[in-house]
Motif scaffolding. Structure first.
Motif, mmCIF file in Angstrom:
data_model
loop_
_atom_site.group_PDB
_atom_site.id
_atom_site.type_symbol
_atom_site.label_atom_id
_atom_site.label_comp_id
_atom_site.label_asym_id
_atom_site.label_seq_id
_atom_site.Cartn_x
_atom_site.Cartn_y
_atom_site.Cartn_z
ATOM 1 N N GLY A 147 -18.722 5.654 -4.801
ATOM 2 C CA GLY A 147 -17.339 5.448 -4.375
ATOM 3 C C GLY A 147 -17.008 3.987 -4.163
ATOM 4 N N HIS A 148 -17.913 3.257 -3.540
ATOM 5 C CA HIS A 148 -17.650 1.841 -3.277
ATOM 6 C C HIS A 148 -17.729 0.988 -4.534
ATOM 7 N N PHE A 149 -18.800 1.114 -5.281
ATOM 8 C CA PHE A 149 -19.011 0.232 -6.423
ATOM 9 C C PHE A 149 -18.084 0.548 -7.589
ATOM 10 N N VAL A 150 -17.763 1.829 -7.807
ATOM 11 C CA VAL A 150 -16.961 2.219 -8.966
ATOM 12 C C VAL A 150 -15.471 2.277 -8.649
ATOM 13 N N PHE A 151 -15.105 2.840 -7.508
ATOM 14 C CA PHE A 151 -13.688 3.075 -7.225
ATOM 15 C C PHE A 151 -13.097 2.086 -6.230
ATOM 16 N N GLU A 152 -13.781 1.818 -5.147
ATOM 17 C CA GLU A 152 -13.250 0.913 -4.127
ATOM 18 C C GLU A 152 -13.442 -0.546 -4.535
ATOM 19 N N LYS A 153 -14.460 -0.804 -5.346
ATOM 20 C CA LYS A 153 -14.787 -2.159 -5.828
ATOM 21 C C LYS A 153 -15.114 -3.102 -4.669
ATOM 22 N N ASN A 154 -15.901 -2.587 -3.719
ATOM 23 C CA ASN A 154 -16.349 -3.427 -2.620
ATOM 24 C C ASN A 154 -17.803 -3.087 -2.284
ATOM 25 N N ARG A 155 -18.353 -3.854 -1.391
ATOM 26 C CA ARG A 155 -19.746 -3.668 -0.970
ATOM 27 C C ARG A 155 -19.762 -2.746 0.240
ATOM 28 N N PRO A 156 -20.580 -1.690 0.226
ATOM 29 C CA PRO A 156 -20.604 -0.767 1.368
ATOM 30 C C PRO A 156 -20.888 -1.486 2.688
ATOM 31 N N ALA A 157 -20.165 -1.106 3.718
ATOM 32 C CA ALA A 157 -20.352 -1.703 5.044
ATOM 33 C C ALA A 157 -21.737 -1.406 5.599
ATOM 34 N N ASP A 202 -8.676 6.789 -2.308
ATOM 35 C CA ASP A 202 -8.832 8.229 -2.073
ATOM 36 C C ASP A 202 -10.130 8.779 -2.665
ATOM 37 N N THR A 203 -10.471 8.368 -3.867
ATOM 38 C CA THR A 203 -11.676 8.876 -4.520
ATOM 39 C C THR A 203 -12.927 8.431 -3.765
ATOM 40 N N CYS A 204 -12.940 7.210 -3.302
ATOM 41 C CA CYS A 204 -14.072 6.715 -2.515
ATOM 42 C C CYS A 204 -14.255 7.561 -1.263
ATOM 43 N N ARG A 205 -13.156 7.802 -0.549
ATOM 44 C CA ARG A 205 -13.237 8.616 0.668
ATOM 45 C C ARG A 205 -13.731 10.018 0.347
#
Length: 105
Positions: free
Chosen positions: A69-79, A26-29
């Motif tokens: 959002g991706h690096f801190v909360f989603e923990k993935n690499r941006p598409a 949710d935070t990433c979005r």
């Protein structure tokens, strides 16, 4: 369906479910929404004021919030790194879908 690492998506309709999966936090979005709305505000201000240098802030606002959002909360690499055009389209469709209630804000 295409996979993240090997196959290329042949349409945005095919890509968008993957895009939403990569934005399940949710935070990433919400950070994406803030960045996108800030981009619109910056563009409107630049046009309204004639201060075109503000447009240099557009990528920082848009990508900055999204990448946190991706690096801190989603923990993935941006598409964006693999699918730049579809990811940009996804940002705006995801915002529209949130504002219209199609997906959780």
């Amino acid at each position: 369906m295409a996979t993240q690492t090997s196959d290329r998506y042949t349409s945005f309709a095919e890509f968008y479910p993957y895009y939403l999966q990569e934005h399940s936090n949710d935070t990433c979005r919400r950070l994406h929404y803030v960045g996108s709305l800030l981009v619109l505000a910056i563009i409107a201000y630049a046009i309204g004021s004639g201060q075109w240098l503000w447009l240099l802030a557009v990528p920082l606002a848009g990508y900055g919030f999204a990448w946190v959002g991706h690096f801190v909360f989603e923990k993935n690499r941006p598409a964006t790194f693999q699918y730049p055009l579809y990811s940009l389209m996804g940002d705006w469709v995801m915002l529209k879908d949130a504002l219209t209630g199609r997906i959780r804000f």
